[in-house]
Scaffold this active site. Structure first.
Site, PDB file in Angstrom:
ATOM      1  N   GLN A  14      -0.074  23.096 -40.889  1.00 55.51           N
ATOM      2  CA  GLN A  14       0.228  24.037 -39.817  1.00 55.51           C
ATOM      3  C   GLN A  14       1.669  24.531 -39.942  1.00 55.51           C
ATOM      4  O   GLN A  14       2.503  23.886 -40.563  1.00 55.51           O
ATOM      5  CB  GLN A  14       0.024  23.353 -38.451  1.00 55.51           C
ATOM      6  CG  GLN A  14      -1.395  22.865 -38.204  1.00 55.51           C
ATOM      7  CD  GLN A  14      -2.411  23.991 -38.220  1.00 55.51           C
ATOM      8  OE1 GLN A  14      -2.254  24.987 -37.526  1.00 55.51           O
ATOM      9  NE2 GLN A  14      -3.459  23.850 -39.016  1.00 55.51           N
ATOM     10  N   CYS A  15       1.934  25.662 -39.299  1.00 56.65           N
ATOM     11  CA  CYS A  15       3.257  26.275 -39.256  1.00 56.65           C
ATOM     12  C   CYS A  15       4.308  25.223 -38.874  1.00 56.65           C
ATOM     13  O   CYS A  15       4.053  24.430 -37.974  1.00 56.65           O
ATOM     14  CB  CYS A  15       3.226  27.405 -38.230  1.00 56.65           C
ATOM     15  SG  CYS A  15       4.805  28.211 -37.964  1.00 56.65           S
ATOM     16  N   PRO A  16       5.411  25.168 -39.569  1.00 48.99           N
ATOM     17  CA  PRO A  16       5.916  26.070 -40.597  1.00 48.99           C
ATOM     18  C   PRO A  16       5.683  25.558 -42.026  1.00 48.99           C
ATOM     19  O   PRO A  16       6.224  26.110 -42.969  1.00 48.99           O
ATOM     20  CB  PRO A  16       7.412  26.101 -40.299  1.00 48.99           C
ATOM     21  CG  PRO A  16       7.717  24.688 -39.898  1.00 48.99           C
ATOM     22  CD  PRO A  16       6.472  24.239 -39.114  1.00 48.99           C
ATOM     23  N   ASP A  41      -4.027  28.005 -41.818  1.00 50.18           N
ATOM     24  CA  ASP A  41      -3.363  28.241 -40.531  1.00 50.18           C
ATOM     25  C   ASP A  41      -3.336  29.746 -40.245  1.00 50.18           C
ATOM     26  O   ASP A  41      -2.739  30.503 -41.014  1.00 50.18           O
ATOM     27  CB  ASP A  41      -1.940  27.686 -40.574  1.00 50.18           C
ATOM     28  CG  ASP A  41      -1.173  27.876 -39.268  1.00 50.18           C
ATOM     29  OD1 ASP A  41      -1.782  28.351 -38.285  1.00 50.18           O
ATOM     30  OD2 ASP A  41       0.021  27.559 -39.239  1.00 50.18           O
TER      31      ASP A  41
END
Length: 77
Positions: A14-16, A41
């Protein structure tokens, strides 16, 4: 379609993390080479474009297929 020099699959991250991992991979690559980045994502579609713009890399293409986002990024010269 450009020659792919390296592929990086960051599915599940997932981000980042997708952008951070792409940045680390691009640092080890030769200028002008192409990275295929695969992510799951949904935020990656925005994050990768912003990352390329900020860092001076060229986002050659982006696509989505069955929830997998694929980006072709040419490292800045």
């Amino acid at each position: 379609m450009p020659k792919i020099d390296m592929e990086l699959d960051v599915s599940g991250f997932q981000c980042p993390l997708p952008v951070l991992k792409a940045g680390k991979q691009l640092k080890s690559m030769a200028p002008g080479s192409v990275l295929r980045l695969i992510a799951t994502d949904p935020a990656a579609s925005i994050d990768v474009a912003h990352f390329c713009n900020e860092q001076g890399h060229a986002l050659l293409s982006s696509s989505i297929d069955n929830g997998k986002l694929t980006f072709l990024i040419r490292k800045k010269s």
